[in-house]
Structures are given as C-alpha cells and as structure tokens.
Design an enzyme around this catalytic site. Structure first.
Site, short mmCIF file in Angstrom:
data_model
loop_
_atom_site.label_atom_id
_atom_site.label_comp_id
_atom_site.label_asym_id
_atom_site.label_seq_id
_atom_site.Cartn_x
_atom_site.Cartn_y
_atom_site.Cartn_z
N CYS A 82 -1.50 4.79 -3.01
CA CYS A 82 -2.29 5.52 -1.79
C CYS A 82 -3.02 6.01 -1.76
O CYS A 82 -4.01 6.61 -1.92
CB CYS A 82 -1.61 4.54 -0.94
SG CYS A 82 -2.69 3.68 0.33
N HIS A 185 0.53 0.31 -3.44
CA HIS A 185 1.38 0.74 -3.36
C HIS A 185 2.40 0.32 -4.28
O HIS A 185 3.08 -1.27 -4.19
CB HIS A 185 2.01 0.12 -1.95
CG HIS A 185 1.87 1.05 -0.58
ND1 HIS A 185 1.87 2.23 -0.18
CD2 HIS A 185 0.71 0.58 -0.13
CE1 HIS A 185 1.26 2.61 0.76
NE2 HIS A 185 0.01 1.78 1.12
N GLU A 187 5.54 0.10 -4.79
CA GLU A 187 6.96 0.21 -4.39
C GLU A 187 7.13 -0.70 -3.78
O GLU A 187 7.84 -1.42 -3.39
CB GLU A 187 7.31 1.55 -3.85
CG GLU A 187 6.99 1.94 -2.12
CD GLU A 187 5.32 2.10 -2.08
OE1 GLU A 187 4.64 2.06 -1.30
OE2 GLU A 187 4.78 2.57 -3.62
#
Length: 210
Positions: A82, A185, A187
C-alpha cells in the site's frame, strides 16, 4: 520456509496484521524500526497506511531510508504494501509533495476516478501483465483488497506486473529486480493475498544471507 523477514516499523502501517499473515505462510518475522536489526534479515516488508510525506519523515527520522536503499541495492528482496509501495518511488504529489526512496522510477499521483468515491476501498480484480515470482500459483485475475487514493505511475512500463481498475487502470503490482510493491493490502486479501506473501517469502528463502 526459513527466511527471516524484517517487517519495517516506522509507526505507519498495519503491522500486526501483516506480521500474522507472514507468519501464517511460514516466514520468521521480526518487527523492528532498528536499522541494525533489519540489516540482518533475508528480506524486508515495508507496510504503510497514511500520507506519503508523513511516511517519509518517519522513515528518515529513524534512519530507515538509508537502510532500505542499502539492502535493496545489495539484492535483498523488498516488498512494499500500500503506502509502502508508493514510498519506493521517486516522489509524490500528495499534500505539498515529497521525495520518496527512489528505488523505482516514477511518481505517485491522485487516482483519476470521476464520479467515484475516494479513497478507493474494496476488492479489485488484479490482472497480471507479466510473469513474476509473485504470481506463482495465483489465478488471473487475482482478487485483492485495496484502500487508497493515490497510485504510482512508473516511468518504465515493464515495471508494471499487474493492473487493476478504479476509474482508470492503475499499477496494482510492480517489480524490478528484487524490489516489489503491491497497492493492495495482501494481509487483508484472503487466499490470494496470502499466496502473494508466500511467494515473496520463497523469494527471501532463495536470497538468504549466510
């Protein structure tokens, strides 16, 4: 996988989620803002949430700009997430503008998305344009979760590994040599995001320092 991955802690990033995701795919993770500890790692992940100028101030105050440039030039795999991806570039127009790490040529500008809300928040189709170790085992398109208003515009087209679309096509994943970035993102991106992080961890395994 035995790679030691340094998660760069400069106070602006979803560090805990990124740490858990990397551990889930088998990485040994050290979260640190200490250049000496990070220098020992086999690879580095630069997360980020917030504004580009503030991010660069925080990185510089901790002495992490020199460390990131040093390790990238030494061949250690580096992945920006990001805002962390945007910081890899030369400069940004966000707020009053700021200089970046300059590891990738190009500038960061605001998304051109007339009629659409900014920031862009949500899942996007990410379409691969070039073969990359990050893409191993991932479908085309892949689906990754994004939260952003600005996007990098690489100077060299071959740096763009994958694109997504929000009002306009934008560079969703970039890579040059051992330096990579994803505007998403991973994750927070379920199976496809974890697969991308696993691929990066394998890159770090192959680059392990003695």
């Amino acid at each position: 996988m035995n790679a030691r991955i340094g998660l760069v802690d400069y106070g602006m990033g979803n560090r805990r989620s990124a740490e858990k995701a990397l551990e889930h795919v088998g990485a040994r993770v050290t979260v640190s803002g200490d250049p000496e500890r990070l220098r020992e790692m086999d690879g580095l992940v630069l997360p980020g949430v917030g504004a580009f100028p503030a991010g660069m101030v925080a990185i510089h105050e901790l002495g992490l700009d020199g460390l990131l440039i040093e390790r990238a030039r030494a061949g250690a795999p580096l992945l920006g997430l990001c805002l962390g991806m945007q910081l890899l570039f030369e400069r940004s127009e966000e707020h009053d503008g700021a200089e970046g790490l300059g590891l990738l040529a190009g500038a960061v500008r605001r998304l051109n998305a007339p009629g659409l809300k900014l920031p862009h928040i949500g899942w996007s189709e990410v379409r691969w344009r070039r073969a990359s170790p990050l893409a191993d085992g991932l479908p085309d398109p892949s689906y990754l979760y994004h939260v952003h208003t600005f996007v990098p515009v690489p100077t060299e087209e071959e740096v763009v590994l994958a694109t997504a679309d929000y009002g306009e096509p934008f560079a969703a994943i970039v890579g040059q040599g051992n330096v990579y970035g994803t505007q998403s993102h991973p994750e927070k991106s379920s199976a496809h995001g974890l697969a991308l992080l696993a691929n990066f961890t394998r890159l770090c395994d192959r680059a392990m320092v003695p």
